[in-house]
Design a protein around this motif. Structure first.
Motif, mmCIF file in Angstrom:
data_model
loop_
_atom_site.group_PDB
_atom_site.id
_atom_site.type_symbol
_atom_site.label_atom_id
_atom_site.label_comp_id
_atom_site.label_asym_id
_atom_site.label_seq_id
_atom_site.Cartn_x
_atom_site.Cartn_y
_atom_site.Cartn_z
ATOM 1 N N LEU A 132 -4.593 -5.291 11.471
ATOM 2 C CA LEU A 132 -3.413 -4.447 11.320
ATOM 3 C C LEU A 132 -2.596 -4.880 10.114
ATOM 4 C CD1 LEU A 132 -2.214 -4.163 15.039
ATOM 5 C CD2 LEU A 132 -3.695 -2.626 13.773
ATOM 6 N N GLU A 133 -2.460 -6.170 9.923
ATOM 7 C CA GLU A 133 -1.672 -6.679 8.801
ATOM 8 C C GLU A 133 -2.289 -6.263 7.473
ATOM 9 O OE1 GLU A 133 0.311 -10.890 7.269
ATOM 10 O OE2 GLU A 133 -1.349 -10.907 8.699
ATOM 11 N N SER A 134 -3.622 -6.303 7.384
ATOM 12 C CA SER A 134 -4.288 -5.927 6.144
ATOM 13 C C SER A 134 -4.075 -4.448 5.830
ATOM 14 C CB SER A 134 -5.787 -6.237 6.249
ATOM 15 O OG SER A 134 -6.452 -5.855 5.068
ATOM 16 N N ASN A 135 -4.240 -3.581 6.814
ATOM 17 C CA ASN A 135 -3.992 -2.154 6.582
ATOM 18 C C ASN A 135 -2.529 -1.890 6.277
ATOM 19 O OD1 ASN A 135 -6.548 -1.004 6.741
ATOM 20 N ND2 ASN A 135 -6.478 -0.771 8.959
ATOM 21 N N ALA A 136 -1.625 -2.650 6.894
ATOM 22 C CA ALA A 136 -0.197 -2.495 6.608
ATOM 23 C C ALA A 136 0.113 -2.858 5.163
ATOM 24 C CB ALA A 136 0.625 -3.344 7.568
ATOM 25 N N GLN A 137 -0.532 -3.883 4.648
ATOM 26 C CA GLN A 137 -0.331 -4.263 3.247
ATOM 27 C C GLN A 137 -0.812 -3.150 2.324
ATOM 28 O OE1 GLN A 137 -2.516 -7.934 3.235
ATOM 29 N NE2 GLN A 137 -0.740 -9.169 3.820
ATOM 30 N N THR A 138 -1.943 -2.514 2.682
ATOM 31 C CA THR A 138 -2.432 -1.378 1.902
ATOM 32 C C THR A 138 -1.435 -0.225 1.957
ATOM 33 O OG1 THR A 138 -4.726 -1.991 2.326
ATOM 34 C CG2 THR A 138 -4.331 0.263 1.644
ATOM 35 N N PHE A 139 -0.868 0.004 3.129
ATOM 36 C CA PHE A 139 0.114 1.083 3.253
ATOM 37 C C PHE A 139 1.354 0.795 2.407
ATOM 38 C CE2 PHE A 139 3.659 3.190 5.581
ATOM 39 C CZ PHE A 139 3.245 4.507 5.387
ATOM 40 N N SER A 140 1.773 -0.449 2.351
ATOM 41 C CA SER A 140 2.913 -0.823 1.520
ATOM 42 C C SER A 140 2.641 -0.497 0.047
ATOM 43 C CB SER A 140 3.210 -2.310 1.691
ATOM 44 O OG SER A 140 4.240 -2.726 0.829
ATOM 45 N N LYS A 141 1.394 -0.798 -0.400
ATOM 46 C CA LYS A 141 1.021 -0.482 -1.781
ATOM 47 C C LYS A 141 0.973 1.021 -2.001
ATOM 48 C CE LYS A 141 -1.720 -4.714 -2.169
ATOM 49 N NZ LYS A 141 -3.095 -5.282 -2.292
ATOM 50 N N LEU A 142 0.548 1.781 -0.979
ATOM 51 C CA LEU A 142 0.525 3.239 -1.096
ATOM 52 C C LEU A 142 1.933 3.786 -1.283
ATOM 53 C CD1 LEU A 142 -0.940 5.981 -0.934
ATOM 54 C CD2 LEU A 142 -0.680 5.872 1.551
ATOM 55 N N LEU A 143 2.905 3.261 -0.537
ATOM 56 C CA LEU A 143 4.295 3.690 -0.718
ATOM 57 C C LEU A 143 4.766 3.413 -2.129
ATOM 58 C CD1 LEU A 143 5.899 2.464 2.644
ATOM 59 C CD2 LEU A 143 5.373 4.820 1.998
ATOM 60 N N ALA A 144 4.409 2.235 -2.649
ATOM 61 C CA ALA A 144 4.817 1.892 -4.017
ATOM 62 C C ALA A 144 4.174 2.836 -5.023
ATOM 63 C CB ALA A 144 4.441 0.439 -4.312
ATOM 64 N N PHE A 145 2.915 3.194 -4.792
ATOM 65 C CA PHE A 145 2.233 4.119 -5.695
ATOM 66 C C PHE A 145 2.892 5.494 -5.678
ATOM 67 C CE2 PHE A 145 -0.917 7.562 -5.984
ATOM 68 C CZ PHE A 145 -1.301 7.418 -7.308
ATOM 69 N N LEU A 146 3.193 6.010 -4.493
ATOM 70 C CA LEU A 146 3.817 7.327 -4.389
ATOM 71 C C LEU A 146 5.234 7.338 -4.938
ATOM 72 C CD1 LEU A 146 2.615 8.362 -0.808
ATOM 73 C CD2 LEU A 146 1.767 9.238 -2.990
ATOM 74 N N ALA A 147 5.900 6.180 -4.900
ATOM 75 C CA ALA A 147 7.283 6.112 -5.368
ATOM 76 C C ALA A 147 7.388 6.325 -6.873
ATOM 77 C CB ALA A 147 7.893 4.765 -4.989
ATOM 78 N N GLU A 148 6.466 5.720 -7.640
ATOM 79 C CA GLU A 148 6.529 5.806 -9.111
ATOM 80 C C GLU A 148 5.104 5.755 -9.642
ATOM 81 O OE1 GLU A 148 8.855 2.592 -10.524
ATOM 82 O OE2 GLU A 148 10.745 3.378 -9.764
ATOM 83 N N ASN A 149 4.590 6.896 -10.091
ATOM 84 C CA ASN A 149 3.240 6.912 -10.657
ATOM 85 C C ASN A 149 3.111 8.039 -11.659
ATOM 86 O OD1 ASN A 149 1.729 9.365 -9.247
ATOM 87 N ND2 ASN A 149 3.033 8.401 -7.701
#
Length: 820
Positions: free
Chosen positions: A107-124
């Protein structure tokens, strides 16, 4: 790259990027043009919808997730949900988020990926988003997606700097404190797959799934297998502080950087799901061959039983295989408490999954007819037989209610406390629960105002959510857009009031009610089945109905039925019936027959309707009903649902069928009994013969009185029919209140004729005794009856010197009806 720029990648980089265990997939809806971005599109008020765990061997696609959220015509998932289309209509850009490996990765690993996805959607550089700072992210996590989304949002919010914030996170039936897979099922997989090396590819895949990090992170029962192949595992519950979910994850759970709303599909009613004596399933398959002497000889057998256990010394699982002339291993009997199996919460069909898996495996291994080489004896003819094949309960608890609401008890997590099993809604303010209970700003479960509150168990995990649950989701999303008393999203203006309570069902807007057919049909809150009491409280049941005219189900409504209503019933009748008819009767203020219909006998389900007459509007008394089945023979039938829908024409129905031949007194009006101090009676008596009213008369002249809800003119009927338990009611009199019992004691012979003893002249009907009493024999002909009396008696010879002897008498009544 991390900045959202497109760059060339090596083959190794591409391979690493698209590896299934690392993949996260997204699909974006409701985008607007944006010329400066590579995609030429932008999102508006994005809402990320995060998919949950996939506990099946087959991979899950984004299209399958979309169908779950929106609803399809698939019979296995018939209800429309409109999650995506509603969000689009309300001015949001839904973004589906799905992890390719919900169990393989932690769960922690997928959560870290989700955190990166939020960062990508925020500014790309790929996708635009205007006004991102003021609009912010909203997130809805379904099941495991709520846990991954919550921790990922926490990681992102800690380091986002000037990137867009998170307006709100909402979780739907998410196991914030763990989920449950029955301990007995874990033991069966352990035996058949790991120890016996059987169970097929499906079983092996399921074992791998249970031992994978994503599943181990969630499940309360420890899924670690024994280090030795010959040693069974214990699968003891683990709610300790060393687990990630109950340790590091609590940093996100206690985080107040953004508001959280939690919705549970489970009851919060203070009782467990299902009875504690439940056995999930029983399977036994054996094979034999016929010898020359005509006798059968056993070749082998396979057994798998999964049960519930209340103590450490009780057996919760037994699995064994035996084969003639081989060194068969001993059976594995696993003992220990399995309390978590039935904790109140939402449910999943895990029992059914394992049962079907082994049922088919046993059948394939020991077919009905097959050949087997046994040492020197070549190809003897074998026969396979079932010793047991019963799926007693296909569902069991998956997500405890307190886990989905992330509740605390006495300062600790609820999964470590007894309140996980018996917590009620008493003292809870749903939209302001308080930090002592949970960090969420709002929590919603199946409360007393919920249509499914009277269910005997929680509803299907996530996909079983009621329209009311979805309304609370949409309401919470819209209210999060309110600032200074006004919607910041102009698309929400007029959709609801900014100050509206999400608990107030009277204020649910019409656009929602119409879309979800809430105004078109709804279920009766509670159903009682005459021939399958185990299904009481559920809207569906399978049962064997005897031949003849039988009320098979009783329904209670929360509102008065009127001429604007239509009753819908979906019934499956097999071809084995020679003829079969259905009727529906309104109850609550007498009986009103809506008309008998001929049922289709083809083994398929068909829906039948009855219109409520318009004159019922003025009576204001019918709040329930009975489903009647009338057939020439007995057989198994299925009722899938009974609904109330509107009458679009308002025209009175054409009455069909025959007039009612009976007017019920008991059990239809069981609430009319008055006992006073006469004995210790049981209104809900139950034994192997069924349910009834147990009248207990400890003393001479003890009795019970049934009051009619309104006076009954008996001239329309000729007799009273009473059915009662064999060998009871031996000294019980029946009479109407035109005569006094004390007149019988010291009165004349004529007066005594007005009292009838039940045991005299009775007939045996099925498993009951039945007394048919002419109304004239109890002074009821052409009379107005308001009281019916059952009273114990002894003959005058049993008085000694004027002293009344004790006369302990039981009279257990199944029914009492006026008849023509």
């Amino acid at each position: 790259d991390a900045n959202g720029s497109i760059k060339s990648m090596t083959v190794n980089e591409k391979t690493a990027l698209i590896r299934e265990e690392d993949a996260v997939r997204i699909q974006i809806f409701n985008t607007q043009p944006h010329v400066s971005k590579i995609s030429g599109k932008m999102v508006v008020r994005p809402i990320l919808l995060v998919d949950g765990i996939n506990l099946k061997a087959d991979p899950k696609t984004l299209k399958m997730f979309e169908d779950e959220l929106e609803g399809t015509e698939d019979p296995g998932m018939p209800e429309k949900r409109f999650v995506i289309s509603n969000l689009e209509a309300l001015g949001y850009s839904p973004i589906l988020v799905q992890f390719g490996a919900t169990t393989i990765r932690s769960l922690e690993s997928n959560a870290q990926t989700f955190s990166k996805l939020l960062a990508f959607l925020a500014e790309n550089a790929f996708l635009g988003w205007q006004n991102s700072t003021t609009q912010k992210f909203q997130i809805i996590g379904f099941s495991q997606g709520g846990v991954v989304g919550r921790y990922g949002a926490y990681l992102y919010d800690q380091t986002r700097g000037t990137k867009p914030g998170i307006r709100q996170l909402l979780t739907m039936d998410s196991p914030h404190q763990g989920a449950v897979l029955p301990r007995s099922l874990l033991a069966s997989v352990d035996f058949w797959v790991r120890f016996r090396g059987e169970g097929g590819d499906e079983g092996k895949s399921y074992l791998d799934l249970l031992q994978a990090p994503g599943a181990k992170d969630l499940l309360i029962y420890n899924t670690e297998m024994s280090s030795k192949e010959s040693t069974p595992s214990e699968f003891a519950p683990d709610v300790g502080t060393t687990r990630w979910l109950l340790n590091e994850y609590r940093d996100a759970a206690e985080y107040k950087g953004f508001p959280v709303v939690m919705v549970s599909n489970g009851l919060l009613a203070g009782h467990r799901n299902y009875p504690e004596t439940v056995s999930f399933y029983n399977l036994k398959r054996y094979a034999n061959w016929e010898q020359d002497n005509g006798e059968d000889d056993a070749y082998g057998s396979a057994t798998s039983n999964a049960s519930y256990s209340t103590s450490e010394s009780d057996e919760y699982a037994f699995n064994k295989t035996y084969e003639w002339n081989t060194n068969s291993p001993p059976g594995w009997s696993r003992k220990g408490k399995t309390s978590w199996d039935l904790v109140q919460g939402s449910v999943g069909p895990f029992n059914e999954l394992i049962y079907n898996m082994y049922h088919d495996a046993f059948l394939n291994k020991m077919a009905n007819s097959w050949e087997k080489s046994v040492n020197w004896w070549e190809d003897p003819n074998m026969e396979g037989h079932w010793g047991a094949q019963s799926l007693n309960n296909k569902n069991s608890t998956f997500v405890p209610t307190v886990s989905a609401l992330d509740m605390k008890c006495a300062g600790d997590l609820a999964v470590r406390k007894d309140c996980a099993f018996n917590k009620t809604e008493a003292g809870i303010s749903w939209e302001a629960p308080g930090s002592a209970l949970t960090t969420a700003k709002s929590i919603f479960a199946i409360d007393a105002s919920h249509a499914k509150y009277n269910a005997t168990s929680g509803i299907r995990h996530v996909t079983g959510a009621d329209p009311l649950d979805y309304w609370r989701v949409f309401c919470s999303i819209m209210k999060s857009d309110v600032e200074n008393g006004q919607f910041q999203n102009p698309a929400l203006i007029g959709q609801m009031q900014p100050t509206q309570s999400c608990m107030d069902q009277s204020s649910i807007p019409q656009w929602f009610l119409s879309k979800y057919d809430v105004t078109k049909r709804y279920k009766f809150p509670y159903t009682q089945w005459a021939y399958n009491s185990a299904s009481n409280g559920r809207e569906s049941a399978i049962f064997t109905v005897p031949g003849g005219w039988n009320p098979v189900a009783t329904f209670n409504s929360k509102r008065v039925l009127t001429g604007t209503d239509v009753i819908e019933v979906t019934v499956r009748v097999p071809k084995t019936f020679g003829w079969f008819k259905l009727d529906f009767v309104l109850t609550g203020g007498g009986w009103l027959q809506l008309g008998e219909q001929t049922a289709i006998r083809d083994g398929a389900s068909h829906t039948y309707t009855w219109s409520v007459p318009s004159y019922v509007d003025f009576s204001g008394k019918y709040k329930g009903g009975k489903l009647i089945m009338n057939s020439g023979t007995s057989g198994e039938v299925e009722v899938r649902s009974v609904r109330i829908a509107p009458n679009p024409t308002g025209v009175d129905p054409v009455r069909t069928g025959v007039p009612m031949t009976e007017a019920p007194l008991y059990p239809e009006y069981s609430s009319q009994w008055h006992f006073g101090t006469w004995g210790d009676h049981d209104m809900n008596y139950r034994d192997a013969l069924g349910t009834g009213l147990k009248l207990n008369f400890p003393n001479f002249a003890d009795g019970a009185v049934w009051y009619t809800p309104e006076s009954v003119k008996t001239g329309a009927y000729t007799k009273l029919v009473v059915k009662y338990w064999p060998n009871t009611c031996r000294n019980t009199l029946v009479y109407f209140d035109q005569r006094s019992f004390w007149q019988k004691v010291g009165g004349s012979t004529t007066e005594q004729d007005n009292f009838s003893r039940l045991v005299e002249g009775h007939a045996v009907v099925g498993n009951m005794w039945q007394k048919t009493i002419p109304l004239s024999a109890i002074d009821g002909v052409d009379g107005i009856v308001s009281r019916l009396v059952f009273q114990s008696e002894r003959t005058p010879a049993e008085f000694t010197g004027g002293v009344v002897l004790r006369n302990s008498e039981n009279c257990i009544i199944q029914s009492a009806n006026f008849a023509k």
